[in-house]
Design a protein around this motif. Structure first.
Motif, mmCIF file in Angstrom:
data_model
loop_
_atom_site.group_PDB
_atom_site.id
_atom_site.type_symbol
_atom_site.label_atom_id
_atom_site.label_comp_id
_atom_site.label_asym_id
_atom_site.label_seq_id
_atom_site.Cartn_x
_atom_site.Cartn_y
_atom_site.Cartn_z
ATOM 1 N N GLN A 90 -10.493 8.769 -10.383
ATOM 2 C CA GLN A 90 -9.915 8.916 -11.725
ATOM 3 C C GLN A 90 -10.885 8.376 -12.773
ATOM 4 O O GLN A 90 -11.253 7.201 -12.738
ATOM 5 C CB GLN A 90 -8.574 8.181 -11.813
ATOM 6 N N GLY A 91 -11.291 9.221 -13.691
ATOM 7 C CA GLY A 91 -12.334 8.853 -14.644
ATOM 8 C C GLY A 91 -11.912 7.911 -15.741
ATOM 9 O O GLY A 91 -12.719 7.110 -16.216
ATOM 10 N N ARG A 92 -10.643 7.968 -16.167
ATOM 11 C CA ARG A 92 -10.203 7.208 -17.344
ATOM 12 C C ARG A 92 -9.873 5.757 -17.048
ATOM 13 O O ARG A 92 -9.689 4.971 -17.970
ATOM 14 C CB ARG A 92 -8.970 7.876 -17.963
ATOM 15 N N ILE A 93 -9.768 5.416 -15.763
ATOM 16 C CA ILE A 93 -9.440 4.028 -15.424
ATOM 17 C C ILE A 93 -10.653 3.346 -14.802
ATOM 18 O O ILE A 93 -11.632 3.990 -14.435
ATOM 19 C CB ILE A 93 -8.206 3.937 -14.490
ATOM 20 N N SER A 94 -10.561 2.029 -14.703
ATOM 21 C CA SER A 94 -11.705 1.253 -14.231
ATOM 22 C C SER A 94 -11.917 1.420 -12.725
ATOM 23 O O SER A 94 -11.030 1.887 -11.984
ATOM 24 C CB SER A 94 -11.501 -0.232 -14.550
ATOM 25 N N VAL A 95 -13.090 1.019 -12.281
ATOM 26 C CA VAL A 95 -13.402 1.009 -10.851
ATOM 27 C C VAL A 95 -12.399 0.138 -10.103
ATOM 28 O O VAL A 95 -11.868 0.531 -9.057
ATOM 29 C CB VAL A 95 -14.845 0.507 -10.626
ATOM 30 N N ALA A 96 -12.118 -1.047 -10.652
ATOM 31 C CA ALA A 96 -11.169 -1.962 -10.007
ATOM 32 C C ALA A 96 -9.799 -1.316 -9.863
ATOM 33 O O ALA A 96 -9.159 -1.413 -8.803
ATOM 34 C CB ALA A 96 -11.068 -3.258 -10.802
ATOM 35 N N GLU A 97 -9.340 -0.647 -10.917
ATOM 36 C CA GLU A 97 -8.023 0.001 -10.870
ATOM 37 C C GLU A 97 -8.007 1.140 -9.848
ATOM 38 O O GLU A 97 -7.030 1.307 -9.104
ATOM 39 C CB GLU A 97 -7.644 0.511 -12.261
ATOM 40 N N ASN A 98 -9.077 1.919 -9.811
ATOM 41 C CA ASN A 98 -9.185 2.990 -8.816
ATOM 42 C C ASN A 98 -9.064 2.439 -7.402
ATOM 43 O O ASN A 98 -8.288 2.944 -6.581
ATOM 44 C CB ASN A 98 -10.538 3.700 -8.970
ATOM 45 N N LEU A 99 -9.842 1.410 -7.115
ATOM 46 C CA LEU A 99 -9.851 0.851 -5.765
ATOM 47 C C LEU A 99 -8.519 0.201 -5.407
ATOM 48 O O LEU A 99 -8.066 0.272 -4.260
ATOM 49 C CB LEU A 99 -10.998 -0.148 -5.623
ATOM 50 N N LEU A 100 -7.881 -0.401 -6.410
ATOM 51 C CA LEU A 100 -6.577 -1.023 -6.180
ATOM 52 C C LEU A 100 -5.524 0.025 -5.826
ATOM 53 O O LEU A 100 -4.669 -0.201 -4.953
ATOM 54 C CB LEU A 100 -6.156 -1.802 -7.430
ATOM 55 N N VAL A 101 -5.586 1.184 -6.482
ATOM 56 C CA VAL A 101 -4.655 2.278 -6.170
ATOM 57 C C VAL A 101 -4.780 2.663 -4.701
ATOM 58 O O VAL A 101 -3.783 2.772 -3.974
ATOM 59 C CB VAL A 101 -4.914 3.504 -7.084
ATOM 60 N N PHE A 102 -6.029 2.865 -4.231
ATOM 61 C CA PHE A 102 -6.238 3.272 -2.838
ATOM 62 C C PHE A 102 -5.841 2.162 -1.875
ATOM 63 O O PHE A 102 -5.243 2.430 -0.822
ATOM 64 C CB PHE A 102 -7.691 3.700 -2.617
ATOM 65 N N ALA A 103 -6.152 0.925 -2.225
ATOM 66 C CA ALA A 103 -5.779 -0.196 -1.361
ATOM 67 C C ALA A 103 -4.265 -0.266 -1.187
ATOM 68 O O ALA A 103 -3.760 -0.486 -0.083
ATOM 69 C CB ALA A 103 -6.318 -1.499 -1.938
ATOM 70 N N ARG A 104 -3.533 -0.028 -2.275
ATOM 71 C CA ARG A 104 -2.061 -0.085 -2.186
ATOM 72 C C ARG A 104 -1.502 1.127 -1.446
ATOM 73 O O ARG A 104 -0.511 1.011 -0.718
ATOM 74 C CB ARG A 104 -1.475 -0.207 -3.591
ATOM 75 N N LEU A 105 -2.127 2.291 -1.626
ATOM 76 C CA LEU A 105 -1.696 3.479 -0.878
ATOM 77 C C LEU A 105 -1.816 3.249 0.626
ATOM 78 O O LEU A 105 -0.985 3.722 1.404
ATOM 79 C CB LEU A 105 -2.537 4.694 -1.282
ATOM 80 N N TYR A 106 -2.857 2.520 1.021
ATOM 81 C CA TYR A 106 -3.069 2.241 2.435
ATOM 82 C C TYR A 106 -2.340 0.977 2.897
ATOM 83 O O TYR A 106 -2.422 0.610 4.063
ATOM 84 C CB TYR A 106 -4.566 2.100 2.717
#
Length: 200
Positions: A90-106
């Motif tokens: 996702q381009g509009r959000i930060s790297v940290a937010e992107n990685l946090l989304v995937f971490a929570r999905l898993y």
């Protein structure tokens, strides 16, 4: 004989009258790295997309851990991951937010700690507050590599993961792949048009 982590049998894919995959079959044993080598347009990325469920084959089957992927998608997807220099987050959000989304999905128990460990290894801790859109192609690739390791997968599908990296970071990436195979018994399907990478 131990069940392969990934088994593809007789995969066929047509786009109109053009046959991209013509009955490809292969197995990825536990703890092994299997390379798919070929020039651009050979069908490597199409194969990866079928293995991820993003594209449906016209015929053939895919199994992970002995289970039919079409019938056990969630079970399989929780235990695999994907890295490519071509996909985007996702381009509009930060790297940290992107990685946090995937971490929570898993369902990662300590996501911030896991993200810190991986970003430190790839020397991108300073990128965490930056928007994904604002990164260079090499930086985006490194973020994607972190994303692919976030759930401690048993197999990673890597589609030309070093294509946008500087030589030193590409070398570090290949060293990490070797280390993961050695220490964790990780299985990897690795596509590339670079003979030296696949040979290594």
């Amino acid at each position: 004989m131990e069940e392969p982590v990934l088994q593809a049998d007789h995969l066929v894919k047509n786009f109109g009258s053009f046959r991209v995959l013509d009955g490809i079959s292969f197995r990825v044993p536990k703890g092994k790295i299997i390379g798919l080598l070929g020039p651009n347009g050979a069908g490597k990325t199409t194969t990866i997309h079928i293995l991820l469920g993003l594209t449906l084959p016209d015929s053939g089957t895919v199994k992970y851990f002995g289970k039919d992927f079409t019938k056990h998608r969630e079970f399989c997807l929780q235990r695999i991951n994907f890295a490519s220099s071509f996909n985007t987050l996702q381009g509009r959000i930060s790297v940290a937010e992107n990685l946090l989304v995937f971490a929570r999905l898993y369902g990662i128990l300590h996501p911030e700690k896991k993200i810190r460990e991986l970003t430190r290894y790839f020397e991108i801790e300073d990128l965490l507050p930056h928007r994904f859109w604002d990164l260079s192609s090499g930086q985006k690739t490194r973020v994607n590599l972190v994303k692919s390791l976030i759930n401690d997968p048993e197999i990673i599908l890597m589609d030309e993961p070093t294509a946008s990296l500087d030589p030193d970071i590409a070398d570090k990436t290949l060293s990490l792949i070797e280390q993961l195979k050695r220490e964790k018994g990780l299985s990897i399907l690795y596509t590339s048009h670079n003979m030296d990478e696949v040979t290594r």
